[in-house]
Design a protein around this motif. Structure first.
Motif, mmCIF file in Angstrom:
data_model
loop_
_atom_site.group_PDB
_atom_site.id
_atom_site.type_symbol
_atom_site.label_atom_id
_atom_site.label_comp_id
_atom_site.label_asym_id
_atom_site.label_seq_id
_atom_site.Cartn_x
_atom_site.Cartn_y
_atom_site.Cartn_z
ATOM 1 N N GLN A 76 0.819 -1.218 0.000
ATOM 2 C CA GLN A 76 0.000 0.000 0.000
ATOM 3 C C GLN A 76 0.850 1.264 0.000
ATOM 4 N N ILE A 77 2.164 1.108 -0.036
ATOM 5 C CA ILE A 77 3.079 2.255 0.023
ATOM 6 C C ILE A 77 3.676 2.489 -1.368
ATOM 7 N N PRO A 78 3.468 3.665 -1.960
ATOM 8 C CA PRO A 78 4.029 3.944 -3.285
ATOM 9 C C PRO A 78 5.559 3.889 -3.270
ATOM 10 N N VAL A 79 6.135 3.388 -4.363
ATOM 11 C CA VAL A 79 7.593 3.291 -4.490
ATOM 12 C C VAL A 79 8.040 4.097 -5.709
ATOM 13 N N ASN A 124 18.217 4.000 -12.135
ATOM 14 C CA ASN A 124 18.061 2.688 -12.784
ATOM 15 C C ASN A 124 17.726 1.567 -11.795
ATOM 16 N N GLY A 125 16.902 1.922 -10.800
ATOM 17 C CA GLY A 125 16.448 0.910 -9.851
ATOM 18 C C GLY A 125 17.385 0.665 -8.683
ATOM 19 N N LYS A 126 18.522 1.359 -8.644
ATOM 20 C CA LYS A 126 19.456 1.184 -7.522
ATOM 21 C C LYS A 126 18.964 1.872 -6.247
ATOM 22 N N VAL A 127 17.987 2.768 -6.412
ATOM 23 C CA VAL A 127 17.424 3.500 -5.267
ATOM 24 C C VAL A 127 15.907 3.334 -5.293
ATOM 25 N N ARG A 128 15.355 2.876 -4.184
ATOM 26 C CA ARG A 128 13.894 2.706 -4.054
ATOM 27 C C ARG A 128 13.400 3.558 -2.894
ATOM 28 N N VAL A 129 12.521 4.514 -3.217
ATOM 29 C CA VAL A 129 11.986 5.438 -2.222
ATOM 30 C C VAL A 129 10.563 5.011 -1.868
ATOM 31 N N ASN A 130 10.349 4.649 -0.608
ATOM 32 C CA ASN A 130 9.014 4.294 -0.113
ATOM 33 C C ASN A 130 8.358 5.553 0.432
ATOM 34 N N VAL A 131 7.333 6.048 -0.261
ATOM 35 C CA VAL A 131 6.742 7.357 0.034
ATOM 36 C C VAL A 131 5.616 7.168 1.058
ATOM 37 N N ILE A 132 5.870 7.585 2.299
ATOM 38 C CA ILE A 132 4.980 7.254 3.418
ATOM 39 C C ILE A 132 4.065 8.402 3.796
ATOM 40 N N SER A 133 4.629 9.601 3.996
ATOM 41 C CA SER A 133 3.780 10.755 4.340
ATOM 42 C C SER A 133 4.219 11.981 3.553
ATOM 43 N N GLY A 134 3.261 12.881 3.301
ATOM 44 C CA GLY A 134 3.559 14.065 2.509
ATOM 45 C C GLY A 134 3.678 13.724 1.046
ATOM 46 N N SER A 135 4.864 13.923 0.481
ATOM 47 C CA SER A 135 5.069 13.631 -0.942
ATOM 48 C C SER A 135 6.553 13.474 -1.225
ATOM 49 N N TRP A 136 6.841 12.936 -2.416
ATOM 50 C CA TRP A 136 8.205 12.890 -2.953
ATOM 51 C C TRP A 136 8.078 13.344 -4.404
ATOM 52 N N GLU A 194 6.400 14.576 -7.381
ATOM 53 C CA GLU A 194 4.983 14.612 -7.763
ATOM 54 C C GLU A 194 4.176 13.474 -7.145
ATOM 55 N N VAL A 195 4.837 12.571 -6.438
ATOM 56 C CA VAL A 195 4.143 11.404 -5.877
ATOM 57 C C VAL A 195 3.590 11.731 -4.497
ATOM 58 N N GLN A 196 2.272 11.644 -4.366
ATOM 59 C CA GLN A 196 1.620 11.907 -3.089
ATOM 60 C C GLN A 196 1.617 10.638 -2.240
ATOM 61 N N LEU A 240 -1.227 16.213 9.856
ATOM 62 C CA LEU A 240 -1.660 17.543 10.287
ATOM 63 C C LEU A 240 -0.571 18.608 10.138
ATOM 64 N N SER A 241 0.689 18.200 10.237
ATOM 65 C CA SER A 241 1.774 19.173 10.350
ATOM 66 C C SER A 241 2.678 19.222 9.128
ATOM 67 N N ASP A 242 2.226 18.680 7.984
ATOM 68 C CA ASP A 242 2.989 18.707 6.736
ATOM 69 C C ASP A 242 4.389 18.118 6.927
ATOM 70 N N ILE A 243 4.432 16.962 7.609
ATOM 71 C CA ILE A 243 5.693 16.235 7.772
ATOM 72 C C ILE A 243 5.833 15.255 6.610
ATOM 73 N N HIS A 244 6.939 15.345 5.917
ATOM 74 C CA HIS A 244 7.218 14.457 4.787
ATOM 75 C C HIS A 244 8.201 13.392 5.246
ATOM 76 N N MET A 245 7.842 12.112 5.069
ATOM 77 C CA MET A 245 8.713 11.021 5.498
ATOM 78 C C MET A 245 8.753 9.930 4.439
ATOM 79 N N VAL A 246 9.969 9.461 4.174
ATOM 80 C CA VAL A 246 10.172 8.312 3.296
ATOM 81 C C VAL A 246 11.195 7.386 3.948
#
Length: 284
Positions: A144-147, A152-164, A166-168, A174-180
């Motif tokens: 359920q977590i966007p990646v 070239n696939g050597k880095v995988r970012v799991n986008v948990i809160s906020g955004s990365w 353009e990926v929401q 509540l506090s606009d904390i962005h975490m990956v």
């Protein structure tokens, strides 16, 4: 580039048979507003027939938690109605707000079968205006977590809160904390810009990286200055990091055990409300 202020080594703080390292607070860093606390449990292997995690029913008020399950699982229950079992690769976000009682223990399956366990829990402060917000719980399994894949696939970012970019993320807090969380293969690299007025949270869970020209190995918290925007990371071996940013609240932080408020009086009120059952009654 963002200037690095300091590197802080997590301190060994075992809880019984649970291997634990505390990255913040330590003798060298109290908190990085609004990032208050990080416990890193494991990695370790539990034998079959174990007792699992020791976090039975306890109260919280005034902050939020994000729990990363890298290996093993967590069975969550709280007096706000949250109930869940999150497995490896998943996360839990809990807004304690005005207060609740919760338990974080291992599933019956894990206690029976055992296996590897590695779990991290990060606490975020809530600004004064949200301290008494209604409690909320969100559990996300790995799928359920966007990646976002980089280099070239050597880095995988799991986008948990906020955004990365353009990926929401699935969690908008509540506090606009962005975490990956970011998984890097050796040699993998990325660059990310964070506005200079926002504080960065950067913790190396596994492996080792070069970040803005400095080496940081596992169990290291990297503290940045509020100058510059660019964060450049290259993995010098396979690595796993937690990376986030937020606008500092610049408010008083008064904490005592499971409560984080703005004044001593509010802490006393929290204990009183807990004792009066205003955070719920545990039925488990």
């Amino acid at each position: 580039m963002r200037k690095i202020k300091n590197l802080h080594k997590a301190v060994h703080a075992p809880m019984g048979d649970l291997v634990t390292y505390r990255a913040i607070p330590t003798h060298s860093v109290e908190y990085i507003d609004p990032f208050l606390f990080l416990n890193h449990h494991g990695p370790q292997v539990y034998k079959p027939g174990n007792l699992g995690l020791p976090f039975g029913p306890h109260p919280h008020r005034g902050f939020e938690t994000l729990t990363f399950i890298l290996d093993g699982d967590i069975m969550h229950q709280d007096t706000g109605g949250g109930e869940d079992i999150i497995e490896a690769g998943g996360v839990q976000w809990m807004t304690a707000g005005s207060g609740l009682i919760h338990a974080e223990v291992s599933s019956e399956k894990f206690k029976q079968e055992g296996g590897p366990l590695e779990i991290l829990q990060l606490w975020f402060n809530l600004p004064a205006r949200y301290k008494m917000t209604v409690p909320k719980y969100i559990g996300l399994q790995k799928d359920q977590i966007p990646v976002v894949e980089l280099d070239n696939g050597k880095v995988r970012v799991n986008v948990i809160s906020g955004s990365w970019g353009e990926v929401q993320a699935p969690i908008q807090n509540l506090s606009d904390i962005h975490m990956v969380s970011i998984e890097l293969q050796k040699g993998g690299e990325f660059i990310y810009n964070v506005p200079s007025e926002r504080n960065i949270f950067f913790y190396v869970v596994r492996g080792a990286v070069q970040v803005n020209g400095q080496s940081a190995e596992k169990l290291t918290l990297v503290e940045f200055e509020n100058e510059g925007k660019e964060v450049k990371v290259e993995a010098t071996e396979d690595a796993y990091i937690l990376f986030g940013h937020a606008q500092p609240f610049n408010e008083p932080v008064v904490s005592h055990g499971p409560f984080v408020m703005n004044t001593e009086q509010e802490i006393r009120e929290a204990f009183r409300d807990y004792q009066l059952g205003k955070m719920g009654t545990w039925e488990g």
